[in-house]
Enzyme design. Sequence first.
Site, PDB file in Angstrom:
ATOM      1  N   CYS A 134       0.817  -1.218   0.000  1.00  0.00           N
ATOM      2  CA  CYS A 134       0.000   0.000   0.000  1.00  0.00           C
ATOM      3  C   CYS A 134       0.853   1.272   0.000  1.00  0.00           C
ATOM      4  O   CYS A 134       0.327   2.359  -0.161  1.00  0.00           O
ATOM      5  CB  CYS A 134      -0.944   0.017   1.205  1.00  0.00           C
ATOM      6  N   ARG A 145      -5.520  -3.821   9.229  1.00  0.00           N
ATOM      7  CA  ARG A 145      -4.250  -3.360   8.657  1.00  0.00           C
ATOM      8  C   ARG A 145      -3.998  -1.969   9.206  1.00  0.00           C
ATOM      9  O   ARG A 145      -4.683  -1.012   8.856  1.00  0.00           O
ATOM     10  CB  ARG A 145      -4.296  -3.311   7.132  1.00  0.00           C
ATOM     11  N   ASP A 167      -3.895 -12.159   4.500  1.00  0.00           N
ATOM     12  CA  ASP A 167      -3.693 -13.415   5.217  1.00  0.00           C
ATOM     13  C   ASP A 167      -2.903 -13.129   6.499  1.00  0.00           C
ATOM     14  O   ASP A 167      -1.702 -13.376   6.567  1.00  0.00           O
ATOM     15  CB  ASP A 167      -2.956 -14.409   4.321  1.00  0.00           C
ATOM     16  N   HIS A 190      -3.778   5.234   9.826  1.00  0.00           N
ATOM     17  CA  HIS A 190      -5.159   4.763   9.862  1.00  0.00           C
ATOM     18  C   HIS A 190      -5.200   3.243   9.928  1.00  0.00           C
ATOM     19  O   HIS A 190      -4.228   2.579   9.566  1.00  0.00           O
ATOM     20  CB  HIS A 190      -5.932   5.255   8.637  1.00  0.00           C
ATOM     21  N   CYS A 246      -2.070   0.992   8.871  1.00  0.00           N
ATOM     22  CA  CYS A 246      -1.301   1.647   7.815  1.00  0.00           C
ATOM     23  C   CYS A 246      -0.647   2.872   8.448  1.00  0.00           C
ATOM     24  O   CYS A 246      -1.304   3.886   8.686  1.00  0.00           O
ATOM     25  CB  CYS A 246      -2.256   2.025   6.691  1.00  0.00           C
ATOM     26  N   HIS A 300      -0.632  11.579  15.788  1.00  0.00           N
ATOM     27  CA  HIS A 300      -1.216  10.873  14.648  1.00  0.00           C
ATOM     28  C   HIS A 300      -0.186   9.894  14.090  1.00  0.00           C
ATOM     29  O   HIS A 300       0.957  10.263  13.828  1.00  0.00           O
ATOM     30  CB  HIS A 300      -1.615  11.892  13.574  1.00  0.00           C
TER      31      HIS A 300
END
Length: 140
Positions: free
Chosen positions: A69, A123, A117, A109, A125, A106
Site C-alpha cells: 500500500c 491493517r 492473510d 489509519h 497503515c 497521529h
Amino acid sequence: MDETTGSVHKSDEEWRSLLDPAAFAVLRQGATERPWSGDYVSTSTTGVYRCRACGTELFRSAEKFESHCGWPSFFDPAESEAVALYEDRSLGMVRTEARCAQCDSHLGHVFYGEGYDTPTDARYCINSVALTLEADDSVQ
C-alpha cells in the site's frame, strides 16, 4: 509527562523543537507522508517500532506485513493500549485514525476486512516518519 496518567503533554513549540518538520506535520498536524517514501515501507529488520514523538512501543516486527500500500503495515499493535483509535470523517470518507495513546500523535489509519492473510482483520497503515525502529535480533 503527566504523573497520574503517564501521558505526554507538550506545547506545539516544544514538539517543533523535538521533531523535524516532516515528523511534526504527520505526528502533530495529522499529515500523511507520500506513499513509498518512508524508511520502513520495505524493511524486514527485526525489532520494536516506537512512537517518534514519545518513544512508546507501538508495534513489533513480527506483526509487520507487506500490504503493497506504500506505508508500513501491521496487523496488531504491540499492546492493545498503545494505540488509540478514533473515527476520522476527513476527506469525505469515514476511516479509523490511529494515534499514540501516550502522546496523542497521529500515526496513520486502520483498515478492516481487506482479505490479507494475517491473524487479525486489521491493517494498521502507519507513516514511517511517525516511527523509529529499535533493531533487536531477539525481538520477533
